[in-house]
Write a protein that holds these residues in place. Structure first.
Motif, PDB file in Angstrom:
ATOM      1  N   LYS A 248      45.573 -17.752  89.019  1.00 18.54           N
ATOM      2  CA  LYS A 248      45.760 -16.296  88.990  1.00 18.54           C
ATOM      3  C   LYS A 248      44.430 -15.568  88.913  1.00 18.54           C
ATOM      4  O   LYS A 248      44.342 -14.389  89.243  1.00 18.54           O
ATOM      5  CB  LYS A 248      46.650 -15.911  87.798  1.00 18.54           C
ATOM      6  CG  LYS A 248      48.088 -16.376  87.963  1.00 18.54           C
ATOM      7  CD  LYS A 248      48.923 -16.120  86.722  1.00 18.54           C
ATOM      8  CE  LYS A 248      50.345 -16.647  86.929  1.00 18.54           C
ATOM      9  NZ  LYS A 248      51.161 -16.559  85.710  1.00 18.54           N
ATOM     10  N   LEU A 249      43.405 -16.266  88.463  1.00 21.91           N
ATOM     11  CA  LEU A 249      42.087 -15.658  88.301  1.00 21.91           C
ATOM     12  C   LEU A 249      41.007 -16.336  89.143  1.00 21.91           C
ATOM     13  O   LEU A 249      39.984 -15.721  89.464  1.00 21.91           O
ATOM     14  CB  LEU A 249      41.695 -15.722  86.813  1.00 21.91           C
ATOM     15  CG  LEU A 249      40.556 -14.841  86.317  1.00 21.91           C
ATOM     16  CD1 LEU A 249      40.873 -13.364  86.502  1.00 21.91           C
ATOM     17  CD2 LEU A 249      40.279 -15.129  84.842  1.00 21.91           C
ATOM     18  N   ILE A 250      41.244 -17.591  89.476  1.00 19.29           N
ATOM     19  CA  ILE A 250      40.212 -18.420  90.116  1.00 19.29           C
ATOM     20  C   ILE A 250      40.690 -18.857  91.496  1.00 19.29           C
ATOM     21  O   ILE A 250      41.834 -19.309  91.639  1.00 19.29           O
ATOM     22  CB  ILE A 250      39.923 -19.658  89.229  1.00 19.29           C
ATOM     23  CG1 ILE A 250      39.368 -19.190  87.873  1.00 19.29           C
ATOM     24  CG2 ILE A 250      38.949 -20.612  89.903  1.00 19.29           C
ATOM     25  CD1 ILE A 250      39.478 -20.220  86.786  1.00 19.29           C
ATOM     26  N   PRO A 251      39.852 -18.728  92.539  1.00 19.35           N
ATOM     27  CA  PRO A 251      40.257 -19.178  93.874  1.00 19.35           C
ATOM     28  C   PRO A 251      40.686 -20.648  93.858  1.00 19.35           C
ATOM     29  O   PRO A 251      40.035 -21.482  93.223  1.00 19.35           O
ATOM     30  CB  PRO A 251      38.980 -18.987  94.709  1.00 19.35           C
ATOM     31  CG  PRO A 251      38.178 -17.967  93.975  1.00 19.35           C
ATOM     32  CD  PRO A 251      38.482 -18.162  92.522  1.00 19.35           C
ATOM     33  N   VAL A 252      41.777 -20.940  94.558  1.00 17.42           N
ATOM     34  CA  VAL A 252      42.339 -22.300  94.571  1.00 17.42           C
ATOM     35  C   VAL A 252      41.282 -23.331  94.972  1.00 17.42           C
ATOM     36  O   VAL A 252      41.206 -24.417  94.379  1.00 17.42           O
ATOM     37  CB  VAL A 252      43.562 -22.354  95.518  1.00 17.42           C
ATOM     38  CG1 VAL A 252      43.941 -23.795  95.846  1.00 17.42           C
ATOM     39  CG2 VAL A 252      44.745 -21.632  94.884  1.00 17.42           C
ATOM     40  N   GLU A 253      40.452 -22.981  95.940  1.00 20.37           N
ATOM     41  CA  GLU A 253      39.448 -23.940  96.418  1.00 20.37           C
ATOM     42  C   GLU A 253      38.347 -24.181  95.387  1.00 20.37           C
ATOM     43  O   GLU A 253      37.549 -25.123  95.533  1.00 20.37           O
ATOM     44  CB  GLU A 253      38.847 -23.476  97.746  1.00 20.37           C
ATOM     45  CG  GLU A 253      38.065 -22.173  97.696  1.00 20.37           C
ATOM     46  CD  GLU A 253      38.914 -20.925  97.900  1.00 20.37           C
ATOM     47  OE1 GLU A 253      38.330 -19.869  98.191  1.00 20.37           O
ATOM     48  OE2 GLU A 253      40.172 -21.009  97.759  1.00 20.37           O
TER      49      GLU A 253
END
Length: 353
Positions: A50-55
């Motif tokens: 929710k806060l951090i890019p999946v990659e």
């Protein structure tokens, strides 16, 4: 999404106190322990994304769990899964991940979080994490999220912060080892002690500088591979060198030695889900304080039990109070909750049969 935000999910533990569900081949982070439809690692990944890019979310785990990670987190690429060729506690794997991230993005700030904890208010968690990221982007700080203690727990380490510090983010005085009951009571009465939940936040600049200062030998070992990180040569370098690292926790290796350590008292409910009893605490209960996961039950004269069945079979219980009842494949365990700390010993006995 801020491209400078990274996460490292710690997913290498065995969770032996959750036997017979959690086993060496299939540990608790890959199980739906809460009966929610998602495994613990799936819930943790979702919360962080929710806060951090999946990659930018990396999974630190043992080599044997690689396929489980990719199966349960299909959005993750193989290069995001960092495989430990040997069990070496938290310091070496955090240094390894930090150096990889630093090579990708020297401006990164990162959170290190266990994959198997229970957090109810996910919005509060995101808000707390954002506050930590903002602080670490501007300060040379090693941060942790401290958990507000609700009772004198002797199973957790504690964080003592400066009582006179009126800021939301507190300067840490010291880390305290797991206390006895009377000491834990005195911690709660003092009002400036938090549980150490093992969630850490820092910039890669701050954490790599800390390793260089406090763990020069370990730092030198992993710095030898700086040209190999994020290339095809990384796997071989780690296979050859990782087992040479000292078996030491991040708390002992860095956090207890550094002066620039800060804590944010968390505003979310948290549980480390370390035992069947802690799981019983967090799940819904019937009028007699029984918790049921995945089973259909007929209960008479039964109270304070946790009952779990993988097969959704009918479980009939009469006359049991304060027991763990777990039916899992070829093991049926009926065990007093008051003796749950002995489950680790029972697991070792079962493994010899």
């Amino acid at each position: 999404m801020n491209k400078n935000y990274y996460a490292v999910l710690m997913a290498g533990g065995v969770g032996s106190r959750f036997w017979p569900v959690s086993t060496t081949d299939f540990p608790k982070q890959f199980h739906d322990m809460l009966g929610s439809g998602d495994t613990l690692i799936q819930k943790t990944f979702s919360r962080l994304s929710k806060l951090i890019p999946v990659e930018n979310i990396m999974i630190l785990t043992n080599e044997r769990y690689n396929d489980l990670v990719l199966e349960q987190l299909p959005m993750v690429k193989q290069e995001q899964v960092l495989l430990e060729p040997a069990m070496r506690n938290t310091a070496p794997c955090i240094l390894y991940a930090s150096l990889k991230i630093q090579k990708q993005n020297p401006d990164a700030v990162m959170v290190v979080a266990p994959s198997d904890h229970w957090i109810e208010d996910e919005e509060a968690f995101s808000a707390n994490l954002q506050q930590c990221f903002d602080f670490c982007e501007n300060e040379n700080a090693l941060m942790t999220l401290g958990i507000q203690p609700t009772f004198p727990n002797t199973g957790f380490g504690y964080i003592e912060f400066d009582k006179a510090d009126g800021n939301p983010i507190k300067k840490v005085n010291q880390f305290r080892e797991k206390p006895d009951y009377e000491t834990a009571k005195s911690f709660l009465e003092a009002g400036n002690f938090l549980w150490n939940g093992g969630i850490f936040i820092w910039s890669v600049k701050s954490i790599t500088a800390a390793f260089e200062k406090f763990q020069p030998q370990m730092n030198a070992l992993f710095q030898q591979g700086s040209d190999n990180y994020n290339t095809a040569a990384e796997k071989q370098f780690i296979a050859e060198n990782y087992p040479e690292a000292e078996n030491v926790s991040i708390d002992y290796a860095v956090m207890e030695k550094a002066a620039n350590v800060y804590v944010l008292p968390a505003t979310f409910d948290w549980n480390d889900l370390g035992t069947w009893g802690s799981l019983h605490e967090k799940l819904d209960k019937d009028d007699n304080n029984n918790t049921v996961v995945n089973a259909t039950v007929i209960l008479e004269n039964a109270s304070n039990n946790i009952i779990r069945s993988e097969a959704r079979k009918l479980v009939v219980i009469d006359g049991l109070d304060d027991y763990i009842i777990v039916d899992n494949e070829n093991v049926l365990m009926i065990y007093p909750k008051s003796k749950e700390q002995d489950i680790k010993r029972i697991t070792a006995m079962a493994n010899k049969l």
